[in-house]
Enzyme design. Structure first.
Site, short mmCIF file in Angstrom:
data_model
loop_
_atom_site.label_atom_id
_atom_site.label_comp_id
_atom_site.label_asym_id
_atom_site.label_seq_id
_atom_site.Cartn_x
_atom_site.Cartn_y
_atom_site.Cartn_z
N ARG A 166 -12.04 -18.95 4.99
CA ARG A 166 -10.81 -19.23 5.73
C ARG A 166 -11.09 -19.47 7.20
O ARG A 166 -10.47 -20.35 7.82
CB ARG A 166 -9.86 -18.04 5.57
CG ARG A 166 -9.35 -17.94 4.16
CD ARG A 166 -8.52 -16.72 3.91
NE ARG A 166 -7.75 -16.93 2.69
CZ ARG A 166 -6.75 -16.18 2.30
NH1 ARG A 166 -6.38 -15.14 3.04
NH2 ARG A 166 -6.10 -16.44 1.21
N ALA A 179 0.83 -1.21 0.00
CA ALA A 179 0.00 0.00 0.00
C ALA A 179 0.87 1.26 0.00
O ALA A 179 0.57 2.23 -0.71
CB ALA A 179 -0.93 0.00 1.22
N GLY A 217 0.90 -13.38 -3.97
CA GLY A 217 0.75 -12.56 -5.17
C GLY A 217 -0.64 -12.59 -5.78
O GLY A 217 -0.90 -11.90 -6.77
#
Ligand SMILES: Cc1cc2nc3c(=O)[nH]c(=O)nc-3n(C[C@H](O)[C@H](O)[C@H](O)COP(=O)(O)OP(=O)(O)OC[C@H]3O[C@@H](n4cnc5c(N)ncnc54)[C@H](O)[C@@H]3O)c2cc1C
Length: 634
Positions: free
Chosen positions: A450, A177, A210
């Protein structure tokens, strides 16, 4: 306080590098020289200095094999009194484990001691190099006592003068970021200083798989996958139990694809095919061609090298935001030598310091709110790099920023049992693998959320499971995972198991043979079409066969398995922002001059972040923060 005014020169003090969680173990040592006359009694005498004058070695060249991320060979050449040369043969990932193989040998030679600074975030990689050199020194006759004395010899650095740095925009944190914000601000014509506490850019982002979720609305791929931006929105919002701020979720999904296009315009390359990352719920993850998250930083470094106006300031830890007349105007930091570094912005300040996955105190404190996880104490490892300790959240809270949803902490069921890292993971996509507990049974929808997968794992014996796959993903055996590891390497190093039959695999896994075979057969039934509409098995799994139809069940020998445990992965809570990345205070007002992006923020992902959405977050909100900070006028 004595301060030195430094102009922003536009020069970079850049050292692309980074992190990997590396398993270190000496796997073998061999002595190259054949001089056997010396007794193993050499004891260096100096301590806590950079001049090891009392050392005495058996001169020669020595070699040790150690394991970082991959096996590495350390070769040390010694005179009778000095460490003359250290050579490392390795396959560590450039920008990840590699920096440790460069800086540690140089510092050992400079100080003639072993008390070197570990490369932050590459702790285990650094340790592998030190282990290798230590093994060589022992071969050269240095006793345990002598090694301990060498470990006490460290570089003595003089405290530098305090500094005042100025730029249009100050970015704190050189992860995904922060660098997206820095480049965007620079593209808007602003001078930028990036303050980074480690010795290199990357943060968690360079460690990442990624996978970046983005929908190129109306493209052939999106149509083939029956995907749309709205679908991405719904899955993100619902996947987080509708706790995310709808405006922020829309901002994320609406701008994700233009973020990919922006990265490509800077030269970043992605694979053509999209895939479903674990917990991603849908095939919309774009995978950079370069391993892990290195592609982002190759791209950002290339931008910095070819443009003026971005100054990287490493080894400098931001401590306190400076507020003047209710406007955030700068940041006070501790520099590399303990000196005070003050950075002041003409325009805005961007906080991009990441989450708090490695701050045990914070994760225990906030887990108390919902007690979602049985424990988040130090017994639970983390995928994160060591510097991800919630610094930005603490600094922002101290000046009145509102923190939201801090209790939303994400774990993955995919941690290496020793390090918590995702390295050693044999899966390449959700569709091609199953999870098997120590009783040989499946226990959860492996294509699901998750948190559900990890909560289910906590309930299994020893909170351990195996990922089980067949050879469809590994036709050659040399195919690499996100960490640049081949299945052949993982099997050779004992981190993965390989067998020609399921019976043999069950024996290697030490699970009941019958259970494993039944579990695989049942799973395969659904891969062949199943016997229920919508291919939903008893665990509710919907993702079975990949878009190529290649992974059509676990039925092609050889078979593979690797053991995995729960690991702290991502913190969804953090600083409240609006769609312009402006920081909001506890009275719902905008804090002038302060912007935030990435994992330091909260309220986007709700209770559960979809895999692949965090990198989209860094690029989308990083760019927005860079623009907003550039446009801010005091
Ligand atoms: C192993 C792993 C795999 C992942 N894989 C994926 C994936 O495939 N897809 C996906 O979407 N997400 C993934 N994630 C999550 C994602 O990578 C992170 O959420 C994201 O990269 C965070 O980016 P960031 O820029 O906010 O923070 P980071 O990239 O972590 O950067 C923060 C930076 O701030 C610096 N910093 C911290 N405190 C200070 C301070 N006081 N002063 C100065 N600097 C400071 C840190 O050193 C660091 O460099 C993964 C995470 C991990 C750990």
């Amino acid at each position: 306080m004595k301060r030195k005014l430094l102009q922003n020169t536009g020069k970079t003090m850049l050292a692309l590098g980074l992190v990997a969680m590396l398993l270190v173990s000496i796997t073998g040592c061999s002595k190259k020289n054949t001089n056997t006359t010396a007794e193993p009694s050499a004891v260096p005498t100096e301590s806590a200095s950079s001049n090891n004058e009392g050392a005495s070695y058996t001169a020669g060249t020595y070699t040790a094999t150690v394991t970082g991320m991959h096996e590495m060979t350390v070769t040390v050449t010694l005179s009778e009194t000095k460490i003359l040369d250290i050579q490392i043969e390795h396959k560590e990932t450039p920008g990840v484990g590699e920096p440790a193989t460069l800086s540690i040998p140089a510092e050992i030679i400079e100080t003639q001691g072993l008390g070197v600074d570990l490369v932050s975030g590459a702790t285990l990689s650094s340790n592998a190099v030190i282990e290798g050199v230590t093994a060589c020194l022992k071969q050269a006759g240095v006793s345990e006592d002598g090694i301990n004395k060498l470990l006490a010899i460290a570089k003595i650095t003089e405290k530098a003068e305090d500094q005042l740095l100025t730029a249009d925009v100050i970015v704190i944190g050189a992860g995904g970021a922060g660098m997206a914000a820095a480049v965007t601000a620079n593209q808007a014509g602003k001078s930028v200083i990036v303050i980074e506490k480690s010795s290199k850019m990357g943060g968690n982002t360079i460690l990442s798989g990624g996978a970046l979720n983005a929908v190129d609305e109306g493209s052939e791929t999106a149509i083939a996958n029956k995907d749309s931006v709205e679908n991405h929105y719904n899955q993100t919002f619902d996947g987080g139990d509708q706790a995310g701020d709808p405006v922020l979720v829309h901002t994320l999904v609406d701008n994700a694809w233009s973020g990919v296009e922006w990265l490509m315009s800077l030269g970043m390359k992605f694979n053509e095919k999209v895939f479903t990352v674990t917990g991603g719920m849908w095939p919309r993850a774009h995978k950079p061609v370069e391993p892990e998250g290195t592609g982002f930083f190759i791209t950002y470094k290339n931008y910095i090298d070819t443009h003026t106006g971005i100054t990287m300031v490493y080894n400098t830890t931001a401590k306190e935001l400076i507020v003047e007349d209710n406007v955030v105007t700068g940041i006070t930091c501790i520099g590399e030598t303990g000196n005070i570094v003050t950075a002041k912005a003409t325009n805005g300040i961007v906080l991009a310091t990441g989450g708090f996955g490695r701050n045990v105190e914070m994760r225990v404190k906030y887990n108390e709110i919902t007690k979602k996880w049985p424990t988040l104490d130090e017994s639970i490892p983390s995928t994160n790099t060591s510097g991800i300790t919630g610094d930005g959240i603490i600094m922002a809270e101290a000046i009145g920023a509102n923190l939201v949803q801090m209790e939303n902490i994400q774990l993955l069921p995919l941690g290496d049992p020793k390090t918590g890292s995702l390295s050693g993971n044999i899966e390449h996509a959700v569709e091609s693998r199953i999870f098997i507990n120590l009783e040989g049974n499946r226990f959860v929808n492996e294509g699901g959320r998750r948190d559900e997968m990890t909560l289910a794992l906590f309930e299994q014996t020893e909170a351990k499971m195996f990922i089980v796959m067949d050879s469809d993903t590994y036709p050659e055996g040399t195919e690499l995972n996100n960490f640049g590891e081949s299945i052949a390497d993982l099997v050779a190093s004992g981190r993965a198991l390989k067998a020609d039959s399921l019976e043999e695999l069950a024996t290697l896994m030490k699970v009941p043979v019958d259970s494993l075979i039944t579990s695989v057969k049942d799973y395969n039934r659904y891969c062949q079409g199943g016997d229920q509409e919508g291919q939903t098995d008893s665990f509710g799994r919907a993702l079975f066969t990949d878009t190529d139809g290649v992974n059509n069940g676990i039925n092609d020998a050889p078979y593979y398995a690797t053991v995995r445990v729960p690991t702290v992965h991502h913190t969804m809570g953090g600083i409240q922002i609006n769609e312009h990345a402006q920081v909001i205070d506890t009275n719902s007002n905008i804090i002038a001059g302060l912007f935030a992006a990435g994992e330091v923020t909260g309220g986007i992902h709700g209770t559960n972040r979809l895999g692949g959405n965090a990198l989209a977050d860094t690029v989308t909100f990083g760019r927005i923060a860079g623009t907003s900070a550039s446009e801010f006028v005091k």
